[in-house]
Every structure is written in C-alpha cells, then in structure tokens.
Design an enzyme around this catalytic site. Structure first.
Site, PDB file in Angstrom:
ATOM      1  N   VAL A  56      11.450   4.311 -15.338  1.00 38.84           N
ATOM      2  CA  VAL A  56      12.899   4.379 -14.555  1.00 38.84           C
ATOM      3  C   VAL A  56      13.775   3.188 -14.861  1.00 38.84           C
ATOM      4  O   VAL A  56      15.036   3.225 -14.779  1.00 38.84           O
ATOM      5  CB  VAL A  56      12.914   4.683 -13.162  1.00 38.84           C
ATOM      6  CG1 VAL A  56      12.149   6.193 -12.776  1.00 38.84           C
ATOM      7  CG2 VAL A  56      12.116   3.531 -12.299  1.00 38.84           C
ATOM      8  N   ASN A  82      12.006   9.089  -5.726  1.00 35.68           N
ATOM      9  CA  ASN A  82      10.561   8.851  -4.816  1.00 35.68           C
ATOM     10  C   ASN A  82       9.993   7.533  -5.624  1.00 35.68           C
ATOM     11  O   ASN A  82       9.599   6.557  -4.810  1.00 35.68           O
ATOM     12  CB  ASN A  82       9.723   9.802  -4.799  1.00 35.68           C
ATOM     13  CG  ASN A  82       8.348   9.501  -4.511  1.00 35.68           C
ATOM     14  OD1 ASN A  82       8.217   9.007  -3.276  1.00 35.68           O
ATOM     15  ND2 ASN A  82       7.655   9.544  -5.378  1.00 35.68           N
ATOM     16  N   TYR A 148      11.836  -6.826  -1.320  1.00 31.30           N
ATOM     17  CA  TYR A 148      11.220  -5.429  -1.062  1.00 31.30           C
ATOM     18  C   TYR A 148      12.268  -4.782  -0.091  1.00 31.30           C
ATOM     19  O   TYR A 148      13.158  -3.636  -0.213  1.00 31.30           O
ATOM     20  CB  TYR A 148       9.951  -5.195  -0.543  1.00 31.30           C
ATOM     21  CG  TYR A 148       9.614  -3.526  -0.354  1.00 31.30           C
ATOM     22  CD1 TYR A 148       9.569  -2.933  -1.542  1.00 31.30           C
ATOM     23  CD2 TYR A 148       9.374  -3.011   0.718  1.00 31.30           C
ATOM     24  CE1 TYR A 148       9.382  -1.446  -1.220  1.00 31.30           C
ATOM     25  CE2 TYR A 148       9.023  -1.643   0.630  1.00 31.30           C
ATOM     26  CZ  TYR A 148       9.147  -0.782  -0.075  1.00 31.30           C
ATOM     27  OH  TYR A 148       8.785   0.380  -0.181  1.00 31.30           O
ATOM     28  N   LYS A 152      15.072  -1.930  -0.468  1.00 30.47           N
ATOM     29  CA  LYS A 152      15.219  -0.388   0.283  1.00 30.47           C
ATOM     30  C   LYS A 152      16.597  -0.386   1.262  1.00 30.47           C
ATOM     31  O   LYS A 152      17.135   0.534   1.439  1.00 30.47           O
ATOM     32  CB  LYS A 152      13.960  -0.357   1.239  1.00 30.47           C
ATOM     33  CG  LYS A 152      12.925   0.050   0.221  1.00 30.47           C
ATOM     34  CD  LYS A 152      13.047   1.488  -0.205  1.00 30.47           C
ATOM     35  CE  LYS A 152      11.719   1.713  -1.006  1.00 30.47           C
ATOM     36  NZ  LYS A 152      11.892   3.105  -1.697  1.00 30.47           N
ATOM     37  N   GLY A 179       7.430   4.927   7.728  1.00 31.31           N
ATOM     38  CA  GLY A 179       6.780   3.710   8.061  1.00 31.31           C
ATOM     39  C   GLY A 179       5.591   3.692   7.123  1.00 31.31           C
ATOM     40  O   GLY A 179       5.579   3.907   5.823  1.00 31.31           O
ATOM     41  N   LEU A 180       4.339   3.195   7.507  1.00 33.23           N
ATOM     42  CA  LEU A 180       3.115   2.906   6.705  1.00 33.23           C
ATOM     43  C   LEU A 180       2.452   4.299   6.173  1.00 33.23           C
ATOM     44  O   LEU A 180       2.029   4.919   7.065  1.00 33.23           O
ATOM     45  CB  LEU A 180       2.164   2.024   7.477  1.00 33.23           C
ATOM     46  CG  LEU A 180       2.556   0.653   7.952  1.00 33.23           C
ATOM     47  CD1 LEU A 180       2.142   0.026   8.958  1.00 33.23           C
ATOM     48  CD2 LEU A 180       2.638  -0.275   6.453  1.00 33.23           C
TER      49      LEU A 180
HETATM   50  P1  NDP Z   1       2.318   5.131  -4.982  1.00 33.93           P
HETATM   51  O1  NDP Z   1       2.179   3.809  -5.530  1.00 33.93           O
HETATM   52  O2  NDP Z   1       1.326   5.996  -4.603  1.00 33.93           O
HETATM   53  O3  NDP Z   1       3.425   5.826  -6.014  1.00 33.93           O
HETATM   54  C1  NDP Z   1       4.502   5.438  -6.637  1.00 33.93           C
HETATM   55  C2  NDP Z   1       4.870   6.276  -7.598  1.00 33.93           C
HETATM   56  O4  NDP Z   1       6.085   5.512  -8.061  1.00 33.93           O
HETATM   57  C3  NDP Z   1       3.961   6.431  -8.835  1.00 33.93           C
HETATM   58  O5  NDP Z   1       3.993   7.795  -9.136  1.00 33.93           O
HETATM   59  C4  NDP Z   1       4.587   5.660  -9.842  1.00 33.93           C
HETATM   60  O6  NDP Z   1       4.130   6.223 -10.886  1.00 33.93           O
HETATM   61  C5  NDP Z   1       5.985   5.823  -9.613  1.00 33.93           C
HETATM   62  N1  NDP Z   1       6.446   4.391 -10.171  1.00 33.93           N
HETATM   63  C6  NDP Z   1       6.606   3.218 -10.105  1.00 33.93           C
HETATM   64  N2  NDP Z   1       7.081   2.360 -10.942  1.00 33.93           N
HETATM   65  C7  NDP Z   1       7.634   3.158 -11.489  1.00 33.93           C
HETATM   66  C8  NDP Z   1       8.286   2.970 -12.750  1.00 33.93           C
HETATM   67  N3  NDP Z   1       8.711   1.701 -13.218  1.00 33.93           N
HETATM   68  N4  NDP Z   1       8.771   4.231 -13.597  1.00 33.93           N
HETATM   69  C9  NDP Z   1       8.514   5.261 -13.261  1.00 33.93           C
HETATM   70  N5  NDP Z   1       7.758   5.589 -12.218  1.00 33.93           N
HETATM   71  C10 NDP Z   1       7.490   4.533 -11.304  1.00 33.93           C
HETATM   72  O7  NDP Z   1       3.501   4.694  -3.395  1.00 33.93           O
HETATM   73  P2  NDP Z   1       4.132   5.702  -2.537  1.00 33.93           P
HETATM   74  O8  NDP Z   1       3.736   7.165  -2.881  1.00 33.93           O
HETATM   75  O9  NDP Z   1       3.788   5.076  -1.340  1.00 33.93           O
HETATM   76  O10 NDP Z   1       5.751   5.392  -2.812  1.00 33.93           O
HETATM   77  C11 NDP Z   1       6.706   6.233  -3.143  1.00 33.93           C
HETATM   78  C12 NDP Z   1       8.001   5.638  -2.522  1.00 33.93           C
HETATM   79  O11 NDP Z   1       7.776   5.765  -1.166  1.00 33.93           O
HETATM   80  C13 NDP Z   1       8.345   4.491  -2.950  1.00 33.93           C
HETATM   81  O12 NDP Z   1       9.739   4.322  -3.080  1.00 33.93           O
HETATM   82  C14 NDP Z   1       8.113   3.363  -1.766  1.00 33.93           C
HETATM   83  O13 NDP Z   1       8.959   2.504  -1.879  1.00 33.93           O
HETATM   84  C15 NDP Z   1       8.323   4.575  -0.712  1.00 33.93           C
HETATM   85  N6  NDP Z   1       7.707   4.139   0.490  1.00 33.93           N
HETATM   86  C16 NDP Z   1       6.330   4.071   0.859  1.00 33.93           C
HETATM   87  C17 NDP Z   1       5.910   3.649   1.729  1.00 33.93           C
HETATM   88  C18 NDP Z   1       4.463   3.548   1.986  1.00 33.93           C
HETATM   89  O14 NDP Z   1       3.944   2.900   3.203  1.00 33.93           O
HETATM   90  N7  NDP Z   1       3.363   3.888   0.952  1.00 33.93           N
HETATM   91  C19 NDP Z   1       6.636   3.498   3.137  1.00 33.93           C
HETATM   92  C20 NDP Z   1       8.250   3.800   2.810  1.00 33.93           C
HETATM   93  C21 NDP Z   1       8.471   4.088   1.612  1.00 33.93           C
HETATM   94  P3  NDP Z   1       3.759   5.531 -12.348  1.00 33.93           P
HETATM   95  O15 NDP Z   1       2.832   4.317 -11.947  1.00 33.93           O
HETATM   96  O16 NDP Z   1       2.958   6.602 -12.994  1.00 33.93           O
HETATM   97  O17 NDP Z   1       4.870   5.130 -13.173  1.00 33.93           O
HETATM   98  C1  8X3 Z   2       6.697   0.788   2.810  1.00 32.68           C
HETATM   99  C2  8X3 Z   2       6.421   0.476   4.420  1.00 32.68           C
HETATM  100  O1  8X3 Z   2       6.319  -1.542   5.937  1.00 32.68           O
HETATM  101  O2  8X3 Z   2       4.942  -1.709   3.835  1.00 32.68           O
HETATM  102  O3  8X3 Z   2       8.086   0.661   2.491  1.00 32.68           O
HETATM  103  O4  8X3 Z   2       7.326  -2.089   3.940  1.00 32.68           O
HETATM  104  S1  8X3 Z   2       6.389  -1.207   4.345  1.00 32.68           S
END
Ligand code: NDP
Ligand code: 8X3
Length: 248
Positions: A56, A82, A148, A152, A179-180
């Site tokens: 992206v 996402n 970070y 967000k 959240g987490l």
């Molecule tokens: P994961 O690491 O499991 O998934 C992240 C996804 O983002 C992967 O599919 C990865 O695909 C894709 N991604 C990352 N960097 C790139 C890039 N440069 N280009 C294209 N795709 C990319 O994490 P989550 O599912 O937890 O995260 C999803 C979203 O949720 C994020 O925006 C995160 O900030 C948010 N979030 C997560 C929380 C948590 O506690 N886990 C809490 C709050 C929000 P690939 O590596 O194949 O490119």
């Molecule tokens: C992901 C949740 O608390 O690790 O956005 O930042 S936290």
C-alpha cells in the site's frame, strides 16, 4: 449478483477473518503483499475472489492494480481499509525513524492511496461504504506508542473528514477502533520476536480477529438508512489503552 468488497491486508488477522466471514454474501477483492497467502485464501473461499498483490506504500502499484481491475470487478461497493501495523515500541527520543516512516507510510498514506483509487467510483455510482480500521490507539496515546498513536489518530481524522466529504454522495463511512486483538500484529511490532509478542496477550482473553470480523459484518448488514459511524471494541479485560486486567 452479490456486492463487491475490497479488503486490504487480507493475508492475516482481521483482514483474513473478514474475508472468511463476508464470503457468503460478497464477491471479494483481497489484497496484501504475501501473494501465496492470497492464493491460498482464494482457493478456500466459496465465493468469487479476485486477488491484488501490492504494497500500500507504493502509490503507482496501488493505482495500477485498481485501474486495471477487470471490468466485472470495477464496481466496488465496500472498501475495508484494514492493512496496517505497528513497528517498534520505544520512547520518542529512542524511536527508529525507519519504523516511524513505515507506520505513517502504511497506516496513513497507504490508506489514502487505496481510498483515492476506489472512492471516486463510489462517488460516480452514488453508493458505497468505507470502513476504516482505526484503534483505541487513535483516541488515547500510551507510553512508547507515540508514532503508532499518531498514525491511528490520523485514521480517526481521515474517517471524520471522509464522512463529511462523502455525505452528499450517499456513501457511508464507518470506523472500528479495536483494543487488543491477538493476530500477527505484535509479532510485526516486535520484528518477529514471538515470545515477546505472545506476552502481550498473556493473563487475559484478548479479542480474536473473528470478533472484529463479526463487527464488520454487523456494520455492513444494517439497513440502508443506518450507519454505525464509530465503534470502540475492547476485550472484556481492557478498560483503556493502558489498563488491562491481567489477573486471569
Ligand atoms: P496482522 O499483522 O495480522 O495483519 C496486518 C495485515 O496488513 C496483513 O494482511 C498485512 O499483509 C497487511 N499489511 C501490512 N503492511 C502492508 C503493506 N505495506 N502493504 C499491504 N498490506 C500490508 O494485524 P491485524 O490484523 O491485527 O491488523 C489489521 C489492522 O487492525 C491494522 O490496521 C492494525 O493497526 C489494526 N488494529 C489491530 C489491533 C490489534 O491489537 N491487533 C488493534 C487495533 C487496530 P502483508 O504482510 O501480506 O502485506
Ligand atoms: C492496536 C492496539 O493497544 O496495541 O492498535 O495499540 S494497541
């Protein structure tokens, strides 16, 4: 025909769970950098699936992929922004500038590049729904979260702006702030240190990707006159960015 949803970051965590939960009711465009995971997911989903393989951060690659979608995939009804991650966890004076660049480039600029490639078509068609995945980290900073958090908070501001700008065009805009959630998130944040990552989720029941996928499904299944604009979703043990009851 089923509506079409484009999900960024569908190769793991929340994005992958969302693809699985939406498959019965949507045709899916799934995106991410790890092509083999996209191919595997495509073979497992029982719906029409188109894969797009790009980083992206690469504006040209985003534009080329979306502009060159086959005709039957061009009308995107739902965009789920996402893709994103945290890189590092350090006090501001010790932060790694490459990590800062990655978080701003992926979580903010990447989300904007994909949005810019998809939303004009929604405006033309006067219909669509954009769901941005923000975070509690986007409304409340926490120690060492600094950049970070900024990324967000940026998603939160962009969502509010999108909702205003797209209101005349009948496009819904929603944000989910988890959240987490136990995904690959902390492994990426700690650069592959699985032990350190696992510790984040010890002592309480963290949210699972499925929990957030279900909220996305809920938001999308509301009637046409309802928009769930904003949703903060915590594990029961979490009260804020900094307060988690780990006494389990
Ligand atoms: P994961 O690491 O499991 O998934 C992240 C996804 O983002 C992967 O599919 C990865 O695909 C894709 N991604 C990352 N960097 C790139 C890039 N440069 N280009 C294209 N795709 C990319 O994490 P989550 O599912 O937890 O995260 C999803 C979203 O949720 C994020 O925006 C995160 O900030 C948010 N979030 C997560 C929380 C948590 O506690 N886990 C809490 C709050 C929000 P690939 O590596 O194949 O490119
Ligand atoms: C992901 C949740 O608390 O690790 O956005 O930042 S936290």
């Amino acid at each position: 025909m089923k509506p079409t949803a484009l999900i960024t970051g569908a190769t793991s965590g929340i994005g992958e769970a969302t693809a699985r939960i939406l498959a019965p009711n949507y045709r899916l465009i799934i995106t991410g950098r790890r092509k083999e995971r996209l191919d595997r997911l495509q073979s497992e989903l029982e719906t029409e699936v188109h894969t797009l393989h790009f980083d992206v951060r690469d504006r040209q690659a985003v534009n080329t992929a979306i502009e060159n979608l086959p005709k039957e995939w061009k009308e995107i009804d739902v965009l789920i922004n996402n893709a994103g991650n945290a890189h590092g966890l350090a006090p501001i004076q010790e932060g790694n500038v490459d990590d800062w660049d990655a978080m701003i480039d992926i979580n903010v600029k990447g989300l904007l590049y994909v949005s810019k490639a998809v939303i004009p078509g929604m405006v033309e068609r006067k219909r669509g729904h954009v769901i941005n995945i923000g975070s509690v980290a986007g409304i409340e900073a926490y120690p060492n979260g600094n950049v970070y958090n900024a990324s967000k908070f940026g998603v939160n501001a962009i969502t509010q702006g999108m909702r205003l700008d797209l209101n005349p065009h009948h496009i819904k805009v929603s944000e989910i702030k988890p959240g987490l959630v136990q995904t690959e998130f902390s492994e990426v944040r700690f650069k592959g240190d699985k032990e350190k990552a696992d510790k984040v989720y010890q002592g309480f029941d963290a949210l699972q990707a499925q929990d957030i996928a279900e909220t996305i499904e809920f938001i999308l299944s509301r009637p046409a006159h309802v928009n769930i604009a904003d949703m903060l979703v915590f594990p029961a043990a979490q009260a804020s960015s900094t307060m988690v009851n780990k006494s389990k």
